[in-house]
Design a protein around this motif. Structure first.
Motif, PDB file in Angstrom:
ATOM      1  N   UNK A  45      31.524  56.747 -35.133  1.00 20.79           N
ATOM      2  CA  UNK A  45      31.884  56.652 -36.389  1.00 20.79           C
ATOM      3  C   UNK A  45      33.589  56.334 -36.311  1.00 20.79           C
ATOM      4  N   UNK A  48      33.719  52.545 -37.202  1.00 14.81           N
ATOM      5  CA  UNK A  48      33.816  51.677 -38.935  1.00 14.81           C
ATOM      6  C   UNK A  48      34.991  52.811 -39.661  1.00 14.81           C
ATOM      7  N   UNK A  50      35.062  55.666 -40.043  1.00 11.68           N
ATOM      8  CA  UNK A  50      34.661  57.173 -40.928  1.00 11.68           C
ATOM      9  C   UNK A  50      35.241  58.368 -40.225  1.00 11.68           C
ATOM     10  N   UNK A  73      38.131  48.302 -45.290  1.00 12.73           N
ATOM     11  CA  UNK A  73      37.190  47.822 -45.975  1.00 12.73           C
ATOM     12  C   UNK A  73      36.677  46.635 -45.641  1.00 12.73           C
ATOM     13  N   UNK A  76      34.423  47.478 -42.757  1.00 11.61           N
ATOM     14  CA  UNK A  76      33.221  48.050 -43.092  1.00 11.61           C
ATOM     15  C   UNK A  76      32.236  47.140 -43.334  1.00 11.61           C
ATOM     16  N   UNK A  77      32.586  46.177 -44.224  1.00  9.89           N
ATOM     17  CA  UNK A  77      31.900  44.989 -44.874  1.00  9.89           C
ATOM     18  C   UNK A  77      30.912  44.274 -43.782  1.00  9.89           C
ATOM     19  N   UNK A  81      25.972  50.396 -41.189  1.00  5.81           N
ATOM     20  CA  UNK A  81      25.603  52.159 -40.352  1.00  5.81           C
ATOM     21  C   UNK A  81      24.415  52.589 -40.941  1.00  5.81           C
ATOM     22  N   UNK A  83      22.489  56.313 -40.540  1.00  4.02           N
ATOM     23  CA  UNK A  83      22.535  57.558 -40.076  1.00  4.02           C
ATOM     24  C   UNK A  83      21.613  58.589 -39.931  1.00  4.02           C
ATOM     25  N   UNK A  87      20.877  59.278 -45.744  1.00  2.00           N
ATOM     26  CA  UNK A  87      21.637  59.042 -46.661  1.00  2.00           C
ATOM     27  C   UNK A  87      21.531  57.908 -47.712  1.00  2.00           C
ATOM     28  N   UNK A  88      19.835  58.193 -48.291  1.00  2.00           N
ATOM     29  CA  UNK A  88      19.892  57.237 -49.098  1.00  2.00           C
ATOM     30  C   UNK A  88      20.368  57.642 -50.574  1.00  2.00           C
ATOM     31  N   UNK A 101      25.341  47.908 -53.473  1.00  2.00           N
ATOM     32  CA  UNK A 101      26.473  47.218 -52.477  1.00  2.00           C
ATOM     33  C   UNK A 101      26.610  45.994 -52.538  1.00  2.00           C
ATOM     34  N   UNK A 149      18.995  48.449 -46.242  1.00  2.00           N
ATOM     35  CA  UNK A 149      20.233  48.693 -47.064  1.00  2.00           C
ATOM     36  C   UNK A 149      21.703  48.092 -46.381  1.00  2.00           C
ATOM     37  N   UNK A 150      21.418  48.339 -45.118  1.00  2.00           N
ATOM     38  CA  UNK A 150      22.831  47.997 -44.306  1.00  2.00           C
ATOM     39  C   UNK A 150      22.693  46.474 -44.016  1.00  2.00           C
ATOM     40  N   UNK A 153      23.624  43.595 -46.563  1.00  2.00           N
ATOM     41  CA  UNK A 153      25.156  43.207 -46.535  1.00  2.00           C
ATOM     42  C   UNK A 153      25.359  42.106 -45.861  1.00  2.00           C
TER      43      UNK A 153
END
Lengths: 241, 298
Positions: A45, A48, A50, A73, A76-77, A81, A83, A87-88, A101, A149-150, A153
């Motif tokens: 963590x 990135x 967090x 940022x 992070x882009x 990550x 989890x 965490x959807x 995103x 989702x990750x 990006x």
């Protein structure tokens, strides 16, 4: 790709990460294992941001991670990550989860984001669930959406924080298969997991942590057959039985 | 041991308590489920409406009260909309990591919640508004070289701000303080992982709030916000102390001129009750809808 130097993270009186230095090369898969509370997730963590490191330095893809928000940022882009709790976003459909995103951060058009989302959903094996809501999916499906989702990006690095720990046993394999495919495709990955089978098959390097410190760093063959450290040997005996 | 006799006694009672009931017993059961309270209100409502149509006195009272209904509804709607905006901004301030923003928002909420709404109304109408007008006048004099000595800023007088406007500002500021806490609770009820997931995808704090946290939080606080609307409708009656002619003020004027206190104030109460019951049924419907959607979406 990732360089960590003398990382320390203090939570009150607890030193969760105690002087950890680690280098992860491009395209390499590093698996961090160790007993719970050993600081594995905290290291991940910090990469990135967090968690804000108490001291120490981190470079991600040449970018020096400081407290500057723009810097964070930017990192992070480039860093995806995944989890433990998926965490959807529950108020969005699967497709919206994967496109949001891309549109907001990457400024892609609706059509482009949708196309990339469908590619990634196909890659993780659930394109037919694009219009479902997360609550209508099984845990394994939700975690695969989180991976898609990750990936949408186009990150250079993927971080996995115990991605199978919240899953029913029969769903673990479908997630590990996706991660294995990703590792073979040359993605740079840092994975915190208790899945020793995955560690053995996919890792280029095993990092064994205990009480906030790196105890042993080794190849998977060496680590699992002939660990150097007594603490690592005791841990493997516990977990492999 | 008296404690051990409980289960033994209950073992003698049939497992299904309804199995052995007479038809009469079931009828009583069903009767006790009815919303008697609503029936009683409807009964008196019909009585009052019938009175209003047949009795000259009641129709005079109602046509007088209805003169104020526009002001009551307008005050409620405008003050409530402003309160939502103020409350959302202050609520975001209450969860802010920035100590300056957090302290400003907290100061506002604590002051508002510690002072009765009626007192706030008086302070804003007779203290704050004149002070702000003084400030505008001063600004006008300061800008005299540019705008001329007699400009629209120096010409503004406290009398230019009608008491209706002052009432609406006061109610909006008062309710904004309560809604700030509602929004704060809603935002904090969303799991930390949602913010982390959004941030890890590269979204800024504000983007994560806008696209991820607020849509979920606002859904959760819709029922309490609906209840606040009902409370605002009732508290709008306070504007009558400033002489604003809402239904309460009309009732006071009519009653003191005619000495028909019983008939006037009963009608006034009934009018409020009708509006709040309709609204609370609406909130209930909204709650049910959100609950069933919530089940579908988890």
């Amino acid at each position: 790709m990732i360089v960590i130097k003398h990382l320390v993270k203090q939570f009150g009186s607890l030193r969760a990460v105690d002087d950890v230095s680690l280098t992860v090369g491009r395209g390499k898969v590093t698996v961090i294992i160790g007993p719970s509370g050993s600081g594995k997730s905290t290291v991940l963590r910090c990469i990135n941001h967090l968690e804000t490191p108490t001291s120490g330095e981190i470079w991600v893809d040449g970018i020096h991670l400081t407290h500057d928000a723009k810097n964070i940022n930017a990192v992070r882009a480039e860093v995806g990550m995944v989890f433990q709790q998926f965490n959807l976003f529950p108020h969005l459909t699967v497709l919206e989860n994967v496109t949001l995103a891309q549109r907001v951060v990457r400024k892609r058009s609706e059509a482009e984001a949708r196309e990339i989302a469908m590619q990634q959903l196909t890659r993780v094996g659930i394109p037919e669930k694009a219009n479902a809501y997360p609550s209508q999916l099984s845990g394994g499906q939700q975690q695969r959406v989180a991976i898609a989702r990750a990936l949408a990006m186009n990150p250079k690095i993927m971080l996995f924080d115990e991605p199978t720990s919240a899953l029913d046993p029969e769903m673990i394999k479908e997630v590990l298969d996706v991660m294995l495919e990703l590792a073979r495709s040359g993605m740079t990955m840092v994975v915190v997991t208790h899945e020793m089978g995955f560690a053995r098959n996919a890792a280029d390097e095993i990092v064994f942590m205990d009480r906030g410190r790196i105890v042993e760093q080794n190849t998977p063959e060496e680590f699992f057959t002939n660990p150097r450290e007594e603490r690592a040997r005791a841990f493997l005996n516990q977990i492999l039985r | 041991m008296s404690l051990t006799t409980g289960p033994q006694q209950s073992a003698a009672i049939p497992l299904d308590p309804t199995a052995d009931r007479s038809a009469q017993g079931r009828f009583v059961d069903r009767m006790s489920q009815w919303p008697w309270w609503l029936l009683i209100i409807v009964f008196f409502g019909v009585l009052i409406v019938w009175n209003a149509m047949t009795s000259e006195l009641y129709s005079a009272i109602f046509s007088r009260l209805l003169l104020g209904i526009g002001v009551t509804i307008f005050t409620t709607l405008v003050a409530y909309s402003l309160a939502i905006i103020i409350g959302l901004i202050a609520g975001l301030g209450r969860v802010s990591q920035n100590p300056i923003i957090f302290n400003i928002a907290t100061l506002y909420v604590q002051v508002i919640r510690g002072v009765p709404i009626l007192v706030q109304l008086l302070v804003i109408a007779f203290v704050i508004v004149p002070i702000v007008i003084d400030g505008i006048n001063l600004l006008g004099s300061a800008l005299a070289p540019i705008l001329g000595g007699d400009n629209f800023l120096t010409r503004t007088k406290p009398q230019d701000v009608p008491f209706l406007t002052r009432s609406i500002i006061a109610l909006a500021i008062a309710y904004g303080g309560f809604q700030a806490e509602t929004f704060r609770a809603g935002i904090q009820s969303i799991s930390k992982g949602q913010m982390e997931a959004a941030r890890s995808l590269g979204m800024s704090y504000l983007q994560a709030m806008r696209y991820i946290i607020l849509p979920q939080a606002i859904r959760r606080v819709l029922p309490p916000l609906g209840n606040d609307f009902i409370a605002m409708l009732k508290d709008s009656s306070l504007v009558s102390v400033l002489g604003v002619r809402d239904i309460t003020q009309e009732a006071r004027l009519y009653a003191s001129a005619s000495f028909r206190f019983l008939e006037t104030y009963t009608s006034l109460a009934f009018l409020y009750l009708t509006m709040t019951i309709v609204l609370s049924l609406g909130v209930k419907w909204l709650e049910n809808r959100l609950n069933s959607e919530g089940r579908a979406q988890g």
